[in-house]
Design a protein around this motif. Structure first.
Motif, PDB file in Angstrom:
ATOM      1  N   GLU A  75       5.878   2.704  -8.792  1.00  0.00           N
ATOM      2  CA  GLU A  75       5.810   3.032  -7.385  1.00  0.00           C
ATOM      3  C   GLU A  75       4.353   3.113  -6.956  1.00  0.00           C
ATOM      4  OE1 GLU A  75       8.012   6.538  -6.517  1.00  0.00           O
ATOM      5  OE2 GLU A  75       9.949   5.648  -7.068  1.00  0.00           O
ATOM      6  N   ALA A  76       4.075   2.602  -5.781  1.00  0.00           N
ATOM      7  CA  ALA A  76       2.708   2.599  -5.250  1.00  0.00           C
ATOM      8  C   ALA A  76       2.582   3.661  -4.167  1.00  0.00           C
ATOM      9  CB  ALA A  76       2.365   1.230  -4.680  1.00  0.00           C
ATOM     10  N   LEU A 135      -0.782   2.012  -8.228  1.00  0.00           N
ATOM     11  CA  LEU A 135       0.547   1.770  -8.765  1.00  0.00           C
ATOM     12  C   LEU A 135       0.767   2.686  -9.961  1.00  0.00           C
ATOM     13  CD1 LEU A 135       3.134   0.022  -8.697  1.00  0.00           C
ATOM     14  CD2 LEU A 135       2.024  -1.514 -10.327  1.00  0.00           C
ATOM     15  N   LEU A 139       5.433  -1.477   1.395  1.00  0.00           N
ATOM     16  CA  LEU A 139       5.303  -0.276   0.571  1.00  0.00           C
ATOM     17  C   LEU A 139       5.534   0.997   1.384  1.00  0.00           C
ATOM     18  CD1 LEU A 139       2.194  -1.228  -1.593  1.00  0.00           C
ATOM     19  CD2 LEU A 139       4.575  -1.067  -2.356  1.00  0.00           C
ATOM     20  N   LEU A 184       1.487  -9.157  -6.683  1.00  0.00           N
ATOM     21  CA  LEU A 184       2.191  -7.930  -6.315  1.00  0.00           C
ATOM     22  C   LEU A 184       3.527  -8.288  -5.667  1.00  0.00           C
ATOM     23  CD1 LEU A 184       2.015  -4.777  -6.027  1.00  0.00           C
ATOM     24  CD2 LEU A 184       1.211  -5.219  -3.686  1.00  0.00           C
ATOM     25  N   ARG A 218      -3.980   2.603 -14.764  1.00  0.00           N
ATOM     26  CA  ARG A 218      -3.127   2.405 -13.596  1.00  0.00           C
ATOM     27  C   ARG A 218      -3.838   1.502 -12.583  1.00  0.00           C
ATOM     28  NH1 ARG A 218      -1.992   8.661 -12.308  1.00  0.00           N
ATOM     29  NH2 ARG A 218      -4.280   8.594 -12.532  1.00  0.00           N
ATOM     30  N   THR A 224       6.657  -6.670  -3.686  1.00  0.00           N
ATOM     31  CA  THR A 224       7.173  -5.524  -2.961  1.00  0.00           C
ATOM     32  C   THR A 224       8.558  -5.883  -2.414  1.00  0.00           C
ATOM     33  OG1 THR A 224       6.015  -6.295  -0.963  1.00  0.00           O
ATOM     34  CG2 THR A 224       4.887  -4.675  -2.343  1.00  0.00           C
TER      35      THR A 224
END
Length: 263
Positions: free
Chosen positions: A106-107, A143, A77, A37, A62, A39
């Protein structure tokens, strides 16, 4: 314009059926358990921050993540929802020859009502998470893909829209593909090599017969083979005589093609 993104040029490549990049991307995400991940760092604004991230998928493909509010990626995030998740196919060989997928989007944290379904999907993939799933500082995030980039190996890469990805289904052989590969390579390697040598005799190009053949991938439409001919190592794709959707149908197709005995 991604001139390098399509399949190899030539009549052979064009006539061998293969799942779309969207389907292959959905299959890879389905098979994966852990990704990377990325960010945007809150401490170092604009700088990417990468971390290991176990994930599961919801019914639309997703990624679902169970993360602690104390984790650095969660804090990132909270400041900027933009993120990417890299999923790579495990391989003992050249990692650049393996498939990988980057999901960009976008999370966001899920509500308590949404978390029930996410919990079931996540624990089905990561049973040990049951020990901390109910800790107060942990919560489920999802996500939301906005765009995806898929690489299927050398010469096979392109962008996949989020709509195409979420509309696709994982390949029906995905969960049994590894056992099919192991079985063929362990028990029917000779039959595979003999088939490919015979197939080569019917080819218009007078290419020398391969010395070794290893089945490297399989899906509902065919399979990929890694060949060694002298010092040259290369790959080809071979179509099934018809689409197969189960391990049993795949076995029947191989019996028909290779003349292997039922085992």
């Amino acid at each position: 314009m991604n001139r390098h993104a399509g399949p190899p040029a030539g009549a052979t490549a064009a006539t061998v059926p293969e799942p779309s990049y969207a389907e292959r991307a959905r299959t890879l995400a389905h098979l994966g358990r852990t990704g990377t991940l990325a960010t945007l760092s809150r401490k170092h604004p604009g700088h990417p921050f990468a971390s290991v991230m176990p994930y599961a998928l919801d019914e639309r493909g997703r990624p679902l993540m169970l993360i602690s509010a104390m984790a650095m990626h969660t804090q990132n995030l909270a400041g900027d929802a933009r993120a990417s998740l890299l999923v790579a196919q495990p391989t003992a060989g050249d990692p650049l020859a393996a498939a990988r997928l980057t999901l960009m989007g976008e999370a966001r944290a899920l509500s308590r009502a949404e978390s029930d379904g996410a919990r079931a999907a996540y624990l089905a993939r990561h049973a040990t998470a049951s020990y901390w799933v109910d800790f107060e500082d942990f919560g489920f995030w999802r996500l939301e893909p906005r765009d995806l980039y898929f690489v299927g190996g050398f010469g096979a890469m392109d962008w996949v829209s989020a709509a195409d990805y979420m509309a696709a289904e994982p390949d029906p052989l995905a969960d049994v593909s590894e056992s099919i590969l192991q079985h063929v390579n362990a028990d029917h390697a000779g039959a595979l090599l003999a088939y490919l040598r015979g197939r080569g005799r019917d080819s218009p190009d007078s290419a020398p017969p391969p010395d070794e053949a290893t089945m490297a991938g399989v899906d509902r439409l065919g399979f990929k083979v890694r060949l060694r001919t002298g010092e040259r190592v290369h790959g080809i794709r071979v179509p099934f005589p018809r689409e197969v959707t189960t391990a049993g149908q795949c076995r029947e197709a191989l019996v028909e093609m290779f003349g292997v005995k039922r085992t």
